[in-house]
Design a protein around this motif. Structure first.
Motif, PDB file in Angstrom:
ATOM      1  N   SER A  87     -10.213  -8.296  -8.293  1.00  0.00           N
ATOM      2  CA  SER A  87      -9.901  -7.639  -7.214  1.00  0.00           C
ATOM      3  C   SER A  87      -8.810  -8.242  -6.418  1.00  0.00           C
ATOM      4  O   SER A  87      -8.303  -7.288  -5.859  1.00  0.00           O
ATOM      5  N   GLY A  88      -8.422  -9.739  -6.435  1.00  0.00           N
ATOM      6  CA  GLY A  88      -7.531  -9.897  -5.840  1.00  0.00           C
ATOM      7  C   GLY A  88      -6.128  -9.558  -6.271  1.00  0.00           C
ATOM      8  O   GLY A  88      -5.160 -10.143  -5.501  1.00  0.00           O
ATOM      9  N   GLU A  89      -6.225  -9.292  -7.352  1.00  0.00           N
ATOM     10  CA  GLU A  89      -4.700  -9.040  -8.114  1.00  0.00           C
ATOM     11  C   GLU A  89      -4.451  -7.656  -8.091  1.00  0.00           C
ATOM     12  O   GLU A  89      -3.429  -7.175  -8.694  1.00  0.00           O
ATOM     13  N   GLY A  90      -4.996  -6.915  -7.324  1.00  0.00           N
ATOM     14  CA  GLY A  90      -4.703  -5.224  -6.998  1.00  0.00           C
ATOM     15  C   GLY A  90      -5.441  -4.205  -8.062  1.00  0.00           C
ATOM     16  O   GLY A  90      -6.218  -4.789  -8.952  1.00  0.00           O
ATOM     17  N   LEU A 134      -3.542   0.623  -2.917  1.00  0.00           N
ATOM     18  CA  LEU A 134      -3.761   0.827  -4.446  1.00  0.00           C
ATOM     19  C   LEU A 134      -2.724   0.626  -5.276  1.00  0.00           C
ATOM     20  O   LEU A 134      -2.898   0.163  -6.307  1.00  0.00           O
ATOM     21  N   THR A 135      -1.522   0.572  -4.810  1.00  0.00           N
ATOM     22  CA  THR A 135      -0.360   0.483  -5.659  1.00  0.00           C
ATOM     23  C   THR A 135       0.393  -0.963  -5.139  1.00  0.00           C
ATOM     24  O   THR A 135       0.384  -1.830  -6.116  1.00  0.00           O
ATOM     25  N   ALA A 136       1.035  -1.005  -4.011  1.00  0.00           N
ATOM     26  CA  ALA A 136       1.794  -2.246  -3.561  1.00  0.00           C
ATOM     27  C   ALA A 136       0.713  -3.270  -3.100  1.00  0.00           C
ATOM     28  O   ALA A 136       1.495  -4.211  -3.099  1.00  0.00           O
ATOM     29  N   GLY A 137      -0.511  -3.106  -2.888  1.00  0.00           N
ATOM     30  CA  GLY A 137      -1.306  -4.295  -2.568  1.00  0.00           C
ATOM     31  C   GLY A 137      -1.771  -4.064  -0.816  1.00  0.00           C
ATOM     32  O   GLY A 137      -1.213  -3.330  -0.175  1.00  0.00           O
ATOM     33  N   VAL A 192      -1.955  -3.234   5.199  1.00  0.00           N
ATOM     34  CA  VAL A 192      -1.929  -3.684   6.364  1.00  0.00           C
ATOM     35  C   VAL A 192      -0.586  -3.618   7.300  1.00  0.00           C
ATOM     36  O   VAL A 192      -0.327  -2.977   8.339  1.00  0.00           O
ATOM     37  N   ALA A 193       0.546  -4.353   6.530  1.00  0.00           N
ATOM     38  CA  ALA A 193       1.721  -4.382   7.278  1.00  0.00           C
ATOM     39  C   ALA A 193       2.237  -2.960   7.678  1.00  0.00           C
ATOM     40  O   ALA A 193       2.819  -2.707   8.666  1.00  0.00           O
ATOM     41  N   ALA A 194       2.163  -2.107   6.619  1.00  0.00           N
ATOM     42  CA  ALA A 194       2.563  -0.464   6.695  1.00  0.00           C
ATOM     43  C   ALA A 194       1.994  -0.031   7.685  1.00  0.00           C
ATOM     44  O   ALA A 194       2.650   0.814   8.648  1.00  0.00           O
TER      45      ALA A 194
END
Length: 541
Positions: free
Chosen positions: A166-169, A397-400, A405-407
């Motif tokens: 889960s933590g790897e995307g 789902l793609t970049a993480g 959150v930042a975006a």
């Protein structure tokens, strides 16, 4: 009963101010009911981050207790959530910390400490209302990303594997899930499906029955009576008995943890504030954003030294707490006592819990985050909100998730600034060559040039020539050099076209700053600064 105003001025145990004995029994019952949900749920969420289940259990002790002492939401239950656990997993993986390694616990403590410090700093700077401006579309997009990533990440455990990506995307989790089909275990699949059905049926037809506790008990009993583990059903790692031991954070990777800590801090406060307002009754005092920042900030900062996950207000456990009749945070203290008893005496029993049972709990919990019907409804009501949520979800789902959150925060700030920078000019009086104009917003660095252009265009567009322009600047509460320079340029530009600028209703604080400049002194000497506006123009006119 103590008036609401008195309750809000009390910083320690604010919800217990004016406590009545009649509330004792409901608080005890509610605390036990919430504990039946939050304890197994928190243990399940710790597995999202590939951490031992006792980490989730410890999160139900110190952070919950600190919030009970400082928090203002009467029925709030604070431990961890699927969103926070997933962001924690992502942050640890991004920092290069392997789950289950000796460094994991110390790095987790450092992460929780950073989250707590970030929230406390936001409280000192009184940023509560600012953080709350993060749009609902951003939060929905992040939750959809979290839900999809975590749901796919649980599939290997539901099939009989122990891996958790889960933590790897999303895509690595999907790859691990596909690979797990080759070695699927029949008894594990049957247990997984049965657990999911029981939890869903309890939620649908018997909401007062804690489905997560029920399947946990059933799973433990099955392993105890039938030796289910010998049939290939994987169990959780042994759970040590005892209370969390204090320790010091490992600061080795602290720089790499900062971006994730900031993202988690934002989501902690957003979730906590949303839950607090969602469960607040009309008879209760309003929720103070700064007080909630202090409470969850202190909860995370204290919990960090006892190996806990970052903590936030959880909707499901808080809803159980409220529906069971919780009157104050005494109910949370009862939940903490229950968690302490579990930690002290039930470690060997919890160690019989199947991994698949925990994975089923997590899957059902995160499935509700993937709110596609709401996304579709937003597409009809507000396409802008739909696209913000959609873009953030796709990025998650793609970049993480940290990127999402930042975006999302950046998109929200851009939209807010765009809205604030649209000039609002209202003609409030026109008598021959004299024109009165009201500025709908204050002037600051980002919008003053837009306002300057809009004023010039407004004057030029009048059907009759304007000789005197009176600006109602009562909203200009803060005067900066940039604003002064822009007003000076506006005066010169209008004068070049034969228009004389007057300022009216300028607040005293802004006028004091402006009076230090030669330009404003010239305006005052010429009688072009007025205390008030009458009929759209100055009183003297």
């Amino acid at each position: 009963m103590t008036p609401p105003s008195a309750v809000r001025t009390r910083w320690l145990l604010p919800t217990l101010a004016g406590y009545q004995r009649s509330s004792l029994a409901p608080d005890i019952v509610a605390g036990l009911a919430a504990g039946a949900v939050v304890v197994p749920q928190a243990m399940a969420y710790s597995t999202i981050a590939n951490l031992p289940v006792q980490v989730g259990l410890y999160t139900c002790i110190l952070p919950m207790l600190v919030y009970a002492l400082l928090g203002g939401a009467r029925a709030m239950s604070v431990s961890t959530t699927s969103t926070i656990a997933t962001l924690t997993a992502t942050t640890l993986v991004t920092a290069g910390v392997a789950a289950g390694s000796e460094d994991a616990a110390g790095t987790l403590m450092a992460l929780s400490m950073l989250v707590g410090f970030a929230l406390l700093a936001a409280r000192l700077l009184r940023l509560g209302s600012l953080v709350e401006n993060i749009s609902s579309a951003t939060v929905l997009g992040v939750k959809i990303g979290v839900g999809g990533t975590v749901a796919v990440g649980q599939l290997p455990k539901l099939l009989g594997e122990t891996s958790n990506a889960s933590g790897e995307g999303f895509f690595r989790s999907l790859g691990a899930a596909v690979a797990a089909f080759d070695s699927a275990n029949g008894p594990t699949i049957a247990l997984s499906i049965g657990s999911i059905i029981v939890i869903v049926l309890c939620k649908r037809f018997a909401p007062r029955v804690p489905g997560t506790l029920l399947v946990a008990v059933v799973g433990i009993v099955l392993v105890w009576l039938t030796d289910l583990d010998e049939a290939g059903v994987e169990l959780i790692d042994p759970v040590p008995s005892g209370l969390p031991v204090p320790g010091l954070p490992d600061l080795t990777d602290v720089v790499a943890l900062i971006p994730g800590a900031l993202a988690i801090a934002v989501m902690v406060f957003l979730e906590t504030a949303a839950v607090a307002r969602g469960i607040r009754k009309l008879s209760e005092p309003p929720i103070d954003a700064d007080q909630e920042l202090l409470a969850v900030g202190a909860a995370n900062a204290v919990g960090a030294f006892f190996t806990t996950l970052p903590a936030a207000g959880g909707f499901s456990q808080s809803a159980v707490n409220q529906s069971a009749g919780a009157k104050t945070q005494l109910a949370t203290i009862v939940t903490v006592c229950l968690a302490v008893l579990v930690a002290l005496f039930l470690g060997p029993v919890i160690s019989l819990l199947p991994q698949a049972t925990l994975a089923a709990m997590v899957l059902v919990a995160v499935a509700s985050l993937i709110d596609v019907p709401l996304l579709v409804r937003w597409a009809r009501i507000s396409p802008l909100d739909f696209w913000v949520a959609f873009v953030v979800a796709v990025l998650g789902l793609t970049a993480g998730l940290l990127t999402a959150v930042a975006a999302g925060v950046s998109i929200t700030l851009i939209l807010v600034l765009r809205e604030l920078n649209v000039p609002q000019l209202d003609v409030i009086g026109e008598h021959g060559p004299r024109l009165g104009v009201h500025l709908g917003r204050g002037l600051y660095t980002a919008n003053v040039l837009a306002y300057k252009r809009a004023i010039v265009e407004l004057v030029a567009a009048r059907p009759e020539p304007v000789e005197t322009l009176v600006l109602d600047v009562r909203r200009l509460s803060v005067m900066t050099i940039t604003v002064l320079d822009a007003l000076t340029d506006l005066d010169r530009e209008l004068a070049a076209t034969g228009v004389t600028l007057h300022l009216a209703a300028l607040p005293k604080k802004a006028a004091t700053v402006a009076a230090r400049t030669e330009w404003f002194q010239t305006l005052m000497a010429a009688g072009r600064v007025h205390a008030r506006v009458e009929g759209g123009l100055t009183a003297s006119e």
